[in-house]
Design an enzyme around this catalytic site. Sequence first.
Site, PDB file in Angstrom:
ATOM      1  N   ASP A   1     -12.565   3.316  -1.149  1.00 39.22           N
ATOM      2  CA  ASP A   1     -11.707   3.605  -0.006  1.00 39.22           C
ATOM      3  C   ASP A   1     -12.268   4.826   0.702  1.00 39.22           C
ATOM      4  OD1 ASP A   1      -9.562   3.241   1.627  1.00 39.22           O
ATOM      5  OD2 ASP A   1      -8.199   4.427   0.401  1.00 39.22           O
ATOM      6  N   HIS A   2     -12.395   4.737   1.973  1.00 36.71           N
ATOM      7  CA  HIS A   2     -12.950   5.835   2.786  1.00 36.71           C
ATOM      8  C   HIS A   2     -14.279   6.301   2.179  1.00 36.71           C
ATOM      9  CE1 HIS A   2      -8.627   6.991   4.208  1.00 36.71           C
ATOM     10  NE2 HIS A   2      -8.904   5.707   4.344  1.00 36.71           N
TER      11      HIS A   2
ATOM     12  N   HIS B   1       0.858  -1.194   0.000  1.00 35.42           N
ATOM     13  CA  HIS B   1       0.000   0.000   0.000  1.00 35.42           C
ATOM     14  C   HIS B   1       0.886   1.233   0.000  1.00 35.42           C
ATOM     15  CE1 HIS B   1      -2.704   3.081   1.560  1.00 35.42           C
ATOM     16  NE2 HIS B   1      -3.697   2.298   1.200  1.00 35.42           N
TER      17      HIS B   1
ATOM     18  N   TYR C   1     -14.486   5.380   7.643  1.00 32.08           N
ATOM     19  CA  TYR C   1     -15.153   4.178   7.145  1.00 32.08           C
ATOM     20  C   TYR C   1     -16.641   4.118   7.496  1.00 32.08           C
ATOM     21  CZ  TYR C   1     -10.687   2.481   5.599  1.00 32.08           C
ATOM     22  OH  TYR C   1      -9.500   2.343   4.928  1.00 32.08           O
TER      23      TYR C   1
ATOM     24  N   HIS D   1      -7.692   0.512  -4.265  1.00 30.92           N
ATOM     25  CA  HIS D   1      -8.468   1.362  -3.353  1.00 30.92           C
ATOM     26  C   HIS D   1      -8.868   2.576  -4.160  1.00 30.92           C
ATOM     27  CE1 HIS D   1      -6.322   0.082   0.662  1.00 30.92           C
ATOM     28  NE2 HIS D   1      -7.029  -0.883   0.133  1.00 30.92           N
TER      29      HIS D   1
ATOM     30  N   CYS E   1      -3.659   2.571  -4.600  1.00 33.14           N
ATOM     31  CA  CYS E   1      -4.533   3.399  -3.767  1.00 33.14           C
ATOM     32  C   CYS E   1      -4.556   4.803  -4.357  1.00 33.14           C
ATOM     33  CB  CYS E   1      -4.061   3.416  -2.321  1.00 33.14           C
ATOM     34  SG  CYS E   1      -5.090   4.495  -1.305  1.00 33.14           S
TER      35      CYS E   1
HETATM   36  C1  DNO Z   1      -6.429   3.568   5.079  1.00 37.99           C
HETATM   37  C2  DNO Z   1      -5.905   2.304   4.606  1.00 37.99           C
HETATM   38  C3  DNO Z   1      -4.553   1.971   5.188  1.00 37.99           C
HETATM   39  C4  DNO Z   1      -4.143   0.581   4.771  1.00 37.99           C
HETATM   40  C5  DNO Z   1      -2.787   0.160   5.232  1.00 37.99           C
HETATM   41  C6  DNO Z   1      -2.386  -1.088   4.528  1.00 37.99           C
HETATM   42  O1  DNO Z   1      -7.575   3.769   5.069  1.00 37.99           O
HETATM   43  O2  DNO Z   1      -5.914   2.294   3.251  1.00 37.99           O
HETATM   44  O3  DNO Z   1      -4.611   2.048   6.567  1.00 37.99           O
HETATM   45  O4  DNO Z   1      -5.027  -0.338   5.314  1.00 37.99           O
HETATM   46  O5  DNO Z   1      -1.850   1.128   5.046  1.00 37.99           O
HETATM   47  O6  DNO Z   1      -1.306  -1.634   5.173  1.00 37.99           O
END
Ligand code: DNO
Length: 390
Positions: free
Chosen positions: A353-354, A236, A370, A301, A274
């Site tokens: 994501d989020h 990530h 989240y 993500h 991401c």
């Molecule tokens: C945030 C996430 C990160 C992710 C870690 C993976 O929302 O995308 O916390 O889970 O960095 O190791």
Amino acid sequence: MLECWRWYGPLDYISLEQVAQTGATGIVTALHEIPYGEVWSLEAVVERKALIEKDPTLGLSWQVVESLPVHEHIKRGHGDLEPLFDNYRQSMRNLAKAGIRTVCYNFMPLLDWTRTDLAKPLPRGGHALHFSAPRMAAFELFMLGRKQAEDDYQPSTIKEARIWFEGSTGQERDELLASIMSGLPGAYERYDCQTLAQALAQYDGIDRNVLRENYKRFLEAIIPLAEELDMRFCVHPDDPPRDILGLPRIVSNAQDIKWILDAVPSRSNGLTLCSGSLGANPGNDVPAIAKQFADWVFFAHLRNVKKYDDGSFTEAAHLEGDTDMVALVRHLLNEQSRRVQEETSDLIPFRPDHGHALLDDLSAKAHPGYPLIGRMRGLAEIRGLIAALN
Ligand code: DNO
């Protein structure tokens, strides 16, 4: 592409019944309750998987591990690492035995994602996560007393930071510290200013080259086994994608990604694309990165950010913000069809994501970033985008 949803396990405020109603079918989760560095036993993995798949009418299955955390000693290259590598490899074997083969992890020193404000009001209602460069500067310079941080910010940002700090209450400073710490999921140490300063001191002398050596050692310790077990490891990116608190960050842009893939070339050594993390650096063209490394994207993500000149950024709605989400998803779909034609590979798992906290999210409990409804909105928009592009 496979629609997934991050679920924090029994610690989550959102139930699997609710997740099912979003339409997602893949679950992204971790054994968050196990301290970093310890083995995820086969029993614990199997039990969590059974919990996710207990009610077949929900149609959910555990698709991705996020994260199998990398112990700080591995990142720092501190002490005898063999027992930690052994534990990590044992967790890998146990996951593979349970049929879970896609694993997301990060190599960010000390912190995970970092924000200064977990509930920035949006103009038309609702909240977003926000990173304010002046607040971060205030934290570093005046709360933590990290003098060298002066070199990391524009003079106007430092001026703003001082004004905020001098006018802030104890409670506001506590909230800032809590926001900065809240990116660390699960069983972890949370720092206060004093313990954070001590933890930072342990990184003295660890520059980006040393961190890269430590990262390479980690990859060499796990990727051969990942190949054997047919697992896909996907790093990530750093969030935000730049040095922070004087700590080096080495997963922040296309050059870094290339370095990682070349360090230990393997079909098991890949990337979590991401878009929100990479998108916070003005130098990153996220759709171009997706295109360049398409065949190494094992997990995506999808979210968006709006950037400001001083280095601040706000999490935008999924199809708004600075990243061209249409172009990005198009690259991922092209890659998906290539895999289907050439490799009969599985679908690329992605998750919204989020999300903004919207409507009933504002009175519900959720992990920061989240919430249920805001993420469901993001997922629905991306689902529509995928359908249109297909
Ligand atoms: C945030 C996430 C990160 C992710 C870690 C993976 O929302 O995308 O916390 O889970 O960095 O190791």
